[in-house]
Design a protein around this motif. Structure first.
Motif, PDB file in Angstrom:
ATOM      1  N   GLN A  32     -22.771 -17.256 -28.131  1.00  0.00           N
ATOM      2  CA  GLN A  32     -22.439 -16.422 -26.975  1.00  0.00           C
ATOM      3  C   GLN A  32     -22.329 -14.748 -27.233  1.00  0.00           C
ATOM      4  N   GLY A  33     -22.856 -14.475 -28.442  1.00  0.00           N
ATOM      5  CA  GLY A  33     -22.805 -13.109 -28.708  1.00  0.00           C
ATOM      6  C   GLY A  33     -21.772 -12.477 -29.074  1.00  0.00           C
ATOM      7  N   CYS A 117     -11.369  -8.701 -45.555  1.00  0.00           N
ATOM      8  CA  CYS A 117     -10.584  -8.941 -46.468  1.00  0.00           C
ATOM      9  C   CYS A 117     -10.704 -10.500 -46.847  1.00  0.00           C
ATOM     10  N   LEU A 118     -11.237 -11.257 -45.775  1.00  0.00           N
ATOM     11  CA  LEU A 118     -11.240 -12.722 -46.129  1.00  0.00           C
ATOM     12  C   LEU A 118     -12.618 -12.973 -46.098  1.00  0.00           C
ATOM     13  N   SER A 119     -12.795 -14.249 -46.841  1.00  0.00           N
ATOM     14  CA  SER A 119     -14.211 -14.790 -47.266  1.00  0.00           C
ATOM     15  C   SER A 119     -14.442 -15.892 -46.429  1.00  0.00           C
ATOM     16  N   ARG A 120     -13.627 -16.459 -45.593  1.00  0.00           N
ATOM     17  CA  ARG A 120     -14.007 -17.503 -44.547  1.00  0.00           C
ATOM     18  C   ARG A 120     -13.402 -17.052 -43.166  1.00  0.00           C
ATOM     19  N   SER A 121     -14.207 -17.348 -42.219  1.00  0.00           N
ATOM     20  CA  SER A 121     -13.463 -17.381 -40.918  1.00  0.00           C
ATOM     21  C   SER A 121     -14.522 -17.807 -39.950  1.00  0.00           C
ATOM     22  N   ILE A 122     -14.167 -17.865 -38.729  1.00  0.00           N
ATOM     23  CA  ILE A 122     -15.160 -18.359 -37.515  1.00  0.00           C
ATOM     24  C   ILE A 122     -15.647 -16.966 -37.079  1.00  0.00           C
ATOM     25  N   GLY A 123     -17.106 -16.659 -36.789  1.00  0.00           N
ATOM     26  CA  GLY A 123     -17.584 -15.328 -36.439  1.00  0.00           C
ATOM     27  C   GLY A 123     -17.684 -14.409 -37.625  1.00  0.00           C
ATOM     28  N   ASP A 124     -17.473 -13.155 -37.363  1.00  0.00           N
ATOM     29  CA  ASP A 124     -17.687 -12.255 -38.113  1.00  0.00           C
ATOM     30  C   ASP A 124     -19.094 -12.179 -38.642  1.00  0.00           C
ATOM     31  N   PHE A 125     -20.395 -12.320 -38.071  1.00  0.00           N
ATOM     32  CA  PHE A 125     -21.539 -12.392 -38.333  1.00  0.00           C
ATOM     33  C   PHE A 125     -22.142 -10.892 -38.657  1.00  0.00           C
ATOM     34  N   ASP A 126     -21.542  -9.874 -38.169  1.00  0.00           N
ATOM     35  CA  ASP A 126     -21.931  -8.512 -38.703  1.00  0.00           C
ATOM     36  C   ASP A 126     -21.606  -8.093 -40.022  1.00  0.00           C
TER      37      ASP A 126
END
Length: 322
Positions: A32-33, A117-126
């Motif tokens: 979905q960009g 500051c996080l190592s895991r998430s949904i998204g944050d591709f940049d």
């Protein structure tokens, strides 16, 4: 999840399904960009069995009989999670704090580029492909006394401890408890950013049993109504009899170390499932993001996530490493 599973089979399959759900949600963000990212703490309650899956630092705690506090999630923060910190450093990622004009460092450890500051998430591709959507998954079974779940975002936990959150809402309904936790956090920290709380009570269904965790308006101040297992000194009987048993029984926990031990002992006995299309995969057709074929010389091939050949991740995909 298959529709013809028994309850026990459904609960057994749930942790893997949650792992798949996180990976596929992450891919939906990509398709979905969606440029931003989010933490997720997902709790499924089925009878006395509770399954928790999480990425990021939105924490879930359990307050059980005797006001015992248990943390059910793992914070994926560079600041506090040594395993995650080591993982990204090995990839050549710089971790440091923000510098202010006078040269001093402030705030938590962050990764650069990106500043997350996080190592895991949904998204944050940049930010980079080292930010993973693979959740920590834990499944527990409550005792028949039940328990109170407090699920909150990092604005709460940056302000107050788990014990403080449990204590400040004692004697309140779930709705009032959530309000009190947020109010306490905002008052102490002075910020409203990322300060959200959800409180859920899982309690016995005895018709004569007042809530384990709060007094009703009609019985306010009556300790027997707040703590049914507590025996009054002025009474020869309990309000209700709850069997004495451990507060929680751990049924399952998914992390890289345990998963590696399980696969190393006998990989042929393990059912591998594609993290994207959910089909079962034979060892010969198994692909990992670390090493291609499972039989590669690369010793990290044992670590998931796993994919079938048709769903093999692209070079720019960050669908997972653990």
């Amino acid at each position: 999840m298959a529709s013809d599973l028994s309850e026990d089979e459904w609960l057994t399959a749930l942790p893997q399904a949650l792992n798949t759900g996180f990976v596929r949600t992450n891919e939906n963000f990509r398709n979905q960009g969606q440029p931003s990212g989010t933490t997720v703490t997902f709790v499924v309650v089925q009878g006395w069995t509770v399954t928790i899956a999480s990425v990021g630092d939105s924490r879930c705690i359990l307050v059980s009989q005797g006001n015992e506090v248990s943390t059910l999630t793992v914070d994926h923060r560079f600041e506090s999670n040594e395993e995650e910190r080591d993982r990204v450093i090995k990839k050549g990622i710089d971790l440091c704090r923000l510098r202010i004009p006078d040269g001093s460092e402030v705030g938590p450890l962050r990764c650069f580029p990106g500043g997350l500051c996080l190592s895991r998430s949904i998204g944050d591709f940049d930010v980079g492909d080292f930010i993973l959507p693979i959740p920590h998954v834990k499944q527990i079974k409550l005792s028949r006394a039940g328990g109170r779940f407090i699920i909150a975002s990092d604005g709460v936990w940056d302000s107050i401890s788990c014990e403080k959150a449990a204590k400040c809402c004692r004697g309140l309904s779930p709705k009032d408890a959530a309000w009190k936790i947020v109010r306490t956090s905002v008052k102490k920290r002075g910020l409203r950013d990322d300060t959200t709380c959800l409180v859920v009570d899982v309690t016995p269904s005895y018709s004569n049993l007042q809530s384990v965790f709060w007094a009703t308006s009609e019985t306010k101040g009556n300790l027997n109504s707040c703590f049914p297992w507590w025996k009054s000194k002025d009474s020869s009987a309990n309000v209700a009899t709850i069997p004495s048993s451990p507060s929680i029984e751990e049924l399952f926990e998914y992390d890289s170390v345990r998963h590696l031990e399980q696969l190393s002992s006998d990989p042929s006995s393990y059912t591998f499932i594609c993290a994207l299309c959910e089909t079962k995969i034979s060892l010969n057709d198994l692909i990992t993001v670390h090493a291609g074929s499972f039989f590669s010389m690369h010793n990290r091939a044992l670590e998931g996530s796993f994919f079938c050949r048709s769903c093999k991740p692209t070079e720019n995909s960050n669908v997972g490493e653990y």
